[in-house]
Design an enzyme around this catalytic site. Structure first.
Site, PDB file in Angstrom:
ATOM      1  NE  ARG A 192      73.655 106.107 -26.073  1.00 46.14           N
ATOM      2  CZ  ARG A 192      73.331 106.229 -24.788  1.00 46.14           C
ATOM      3  NH1 ARG A 192      72.556 105.345 -24.207  1.00 46.14           N
ATOM      4  NH2 ARG A 192      73.798 107.237 -24.091  1.00 46.14           N
ATOM      5  CG  ASP A 193      81.687 102.595 -26.957  1.00 45.32           C
ATOM      6  OD1 ASP A 193      82.292 103.645 -27.287  1.00 45.32           O
ATOM      7  OD2 ASP A 193      82.171 101.759 -26.173  1.00 45.32           O
ATOM      8  CB  ILE A 194      80.308 103.214 -33.656  1.00 48.10           C
ATOM      9  CG1 ILE A 194      78.895 102.607 -33.668  1.00 48.10           C
ATOM     10  CG2 ILE A 194      81.055 102.848 -34.938  1.00 48.10           C
ATOM     11  CD1 ILE A 194      77.995 103.179 -34.749  1.00 48.10           C
TER      12      ILE A 194
END
Length: 262
Positions: free
Chosen positions: A133-135
């Site tokens: 969720r924060d690539i």
């Protein structure tokens, strides 16, 4: 923290690698051993906040569950009234973002290996039951050989089943980094594996072209582009990109998650 020796718990602090609003990353050595490790250490003010402490515990739980070469090995979590930290492997590699800004041609030359490693890493993460969720390039460390280590699981969440998605409703807030955020996240829909795929597609686009697919004069303008503006094929900005690679990147960046790769 012991000021004279700069120690926390049973670890000697050698070098502060990164510093944020609530935590710092330190290169550390455990007393009595030569092994270099990394410590994610909570700052004193953050340690008084139960939410911040919960985030640290959560990140350790996620990291500890991932057994793949593209992830750092997590070793120990320690929380008490004096300090809060976890210990993980230390790698002396710059972020993918640093490579893009300082020597893009070199990182482009190892793109096939880089891309394959990252796809396998996130496949493992998803099979383990987690979404990142924060690539983004800042959260990917890469050495000169193109070997990767994915970091930062503070926003990671469990993959929901079909029933969970039906009852989850809208997400309370938009989480993630706006440059790499998927359209469904902006619409506060439940994240899926395809949500991570979109962010990875943005990151691949940036490696290949030197810039993300969208930029805006304001945060809201940027979000609107994710929702409604067509992506320019990477080959328009880098003629070394093949039409086949164009097709893959554009499919990763489809507005509708169902149109991305399964």
């Amino acid at each position: 923290m012991s000021e004279g020796q700069m120690t926390v718990g049973n670890y000697e602090l050698r070098n502060c690698v990164a510093s944020g609003t609530s935590t710092q990353i330190w290169e550390v050595v455990q007393a009595g051993t030569p092994m270099q490790l990394a410590m994610k250490l909570m700052l004193d003010d953050a340690r008084k906040d139960p939410v911040e402490k919960a985030v640290l515990k959560h990140e350790f739980k996620v990291g500890k569950s991932l057994m793949h070469p593209a992830f750092l090995q997590f070793h120990q979590l320690e929380m008490n009234r004096d300090h809060a930290f976890f210990i993980m492997d230390f790698v002396r590699s710059p972020s993918l973002k640093t490579h893009i800004t300082s020597n893009r041609s070199a990182i482009q030359s190892v793109f096939p290996k880089l891309a394959e490693s990252l796809v396998q890493a996130f496949q493992h993460m998803h099979e383990t039951g987690w979404l990142h969720r924060d690539i983004k390039p800042d959260n990917i460390l890469v050495n000169k050989a193109g070997e990767v280590r994915v970091i930062d699981f503070s926003l990671s969440s469990k993959i929901m089943g079909t029933v969970g998605k039906l009852f989850s409703g809208k997400q309370k807030a938009i989480q993630g980094t706006r440059t790499y955020i998927a359209p469904e996240t902006i619409l506060k829909k439940a994240p899926t594996e395809q949500t991570d795929m979109y962010s990875l597609g943005v990151s691949f686009f940036e490696v290949l072209t030197g810039q993300p697919p969208f930029a805006g004069d304001s945060p809201s303008a940027l979000l609107k582009k994710h929702l409604g503006e067509a992506v320019v094929p990477p080959s328009v900005l880098n003629n070394n990109v093949t039409k086949e690679l164009d097709r893959i990147i554009l499919r990763m960046l489809e507005k509708n998650p169902a149109k991305r790769f399964a």
